[in-house]
Design an enzyme around this catalytic site. Structure first.
Site, short mmCIF file in Angstrom:
data_model
loop_
_atom_site.label_atom_id
_atom_site.label_comp_id
_atom_site.label_asym_id
_atom_site.label_seq_id
_atom_site.Cartn_x
_atom_site.Cartn_y
_atom_site.Cartn_z
N HIS A 24 -2.65 7.42 7.09
CA HIS A 24 -1.68 8.30 6.42
C HIS A 24 -2.35 9.59 5.91
O HIS A 24 -1.75 10.66 5.93
CB HIS A 24 -1.06 7.60 5.20
CG HIS A 24 0.18 6.81 5.50
ND1 HIS A 24 1.33 7.37 6.03
CD2 HIS A 24 0.48 5.50 5.31
CE1 HIS A 24 2.26 6.44 6.16
NE2 HIS A 24 1.77 5.29 5.73
N HIS A 39 -4.31 1.41 7.76
CA HIS A 39 -2.96 2.01 7.74
C HIS A 39 -2.90 3.16 6.72
O HIS A 39 -2.39 4.24 7.02
CB HIS A 39 -1.96 0.90 7.39
CG HIS A 39 -0.53 1.32 7.33
ND1 HIS A 39 0.44 0.81 8.18
CD2 HIS A 39 0.12 2.20 6.53
CE1 HIS A 39 1.61 1.37 7.88
NE2 HIS A 39 1.45 2.20 6.87
N GLU A 40 -3.45 2.93 5.53
CA GLU A 40 -3.37 3.96 4.47
C GLU A 40 -4.30 5.14 4.77
O GLU A 40 -3.92 6.29 4.55
CB GLU A 40 -3.70 3.36 3.10
CG GLU A 40 -2.81 2.20 2.65
CD GLU A 40 -1.32 2.46 2.79
OE1 GLU A 40 -0.89 3.61 2.72
OE2 GLU A 40 -0.58 1.47 3.01
N GLN A 73 3.08 10.07 1.36
CA GLN A 73 4.37 9.37 1.35
C GLN A 73 5.22 9.72 0.13
O GLN A 73 6.41 9.42 0.11
CB GLN A 73 4.17 7.84 1.38
CG GLN A 73 3.56 7.35 2.68
CD GLN A 73 3.44 5.84 2.68
OE1 GLN A 73 2.47 5.31 2.17
NE2 GLN A 73 4.44 5.15 3.20
N GLY A 81 0.83 -1.19 0.00
CA GLY A 81 0.00 0.00 0.00
C GLY A 81 0.87 1.24 0.00
O GLY A 81 2.03 1.20 0.42
N CYS A 102 6.08 0.10 7.32
CA CYS A 102 5.68 1.24 6.49
C CYS A 102 6.87 1.65 5.63
O CYS A 102 7.99 1.73 6.13
CB CYS A 102 5.26 2.40 7.40
SG CYS A 102 4.77 3.88 6.52
N LEU A 103 6.62 1.90 4.34
CA LEU A 103 7.73 2.28 3.46
C LEU A 103 8.40 3.57 3.93
O LEU A 103 9.58 3.79 3.63
CB LEU A 103 7.22 2.46 2.03
CG LEU A 103 6.74 1.19 1.32
CD1 LEU A 103 6.21 1.53 -0.07
CD2 LEU A 103 7.86 0.15 1.22
CO CO Z 1 2.71 3.42 5.66
#
Ligand code: CO
Length: 193
Positions: free
Chosen positions: A156, A152-153, A51, A46, A110-111
């Site tokens: 963000h 999670h997204e 991000q 995701g 998380c990236l």
């Molecule tokens: Co993330």
């Protein structure tokens, strides 16, 4: 298509409010394609627009992950349910989570926070309403990994990171991660100033 630059904790863009998507034009579509390419090249499941430094309510999720349970999709705009999924990719624009089942533990990464994973509490199932890349509204119900990923997204898009949900003991492990990366102590983990 092009790869987009990822933003990493403690970049303030990850803590900033996002705006609604209002035009569903070619520019949006190529941005969505680039987000997908970036997510895939980073092996993420995701990715949310903040991000990559874009403060819009946009998230993409890879539906080709084998362990995902297929979601239930209901069109809110008289389209075929599957038409809201773009080529195996769930694109959530202006999403709102409207219902959540009981909470369970979910192990996440998380990236934007490389090489840190830990478990947080998430709803085991969620229902989300969003619009697709053409502006058509739909409602989607997901469970387990896909549900955790959606939460999670969507977090963000509200400036919230999964580390915000860690228990005090686990936050201690995250502080160690910060120390290793020489992130100064005065950076507040929760993004407040
Ligand atoms: Co993330």
């Amino acid at each position: 298509m092009a790869l987009l630059d990822l933003k990493f904790f403690p970049d303030q863009v990850l803590r900033s409010p996002t705006g609604q998507v209002v035009s569903f034009d070619h520019e949006l579509h190529s941005f969505l394609d680039n987000m997908r390419e970036t997510m895939e090249s980073e092996n993420g499941i995701g990715l949310a627009a903040p991000q990559v430094g874009v403060l819009k309510k946009i998230a993409v999720i890879d539906l080709s992950v084998e362990t995902l349970i297929e979601p239930t999709i209901e069109s809110l705009s008289s389209r075929l349910p599957q038409s809201h999924i773009h080529d195996g990719c769930l694109e959530l624009l202006n999403p709102t989570i409207i219902a959540g089942e009981k909470k369970v533990s979910s192990e996440e990464g998380c990236l934007s926070i490389p090489d840190f994973r830990d478990s947080v509490m998430r709803h085991v199932g969620v229902t989300v309403e969003a619009v697709d890349r053409h502006g058509y509204a739909f409602r989607l119900t997901a469970s387990k990994l896909l549900a955790y990923c959606i939460q999670h997204e969507v977090d963000h898009l509200n400036g919230v990171l999964f580390i915000d949900h860690l228990s005090p003991l686990k936050k201690h492990f995250f502080k160690k991660w910060c120390k290793k990366r020489e992130i100064p102590d005065e950076v507040r983990l929760d993004g407040t100033k």
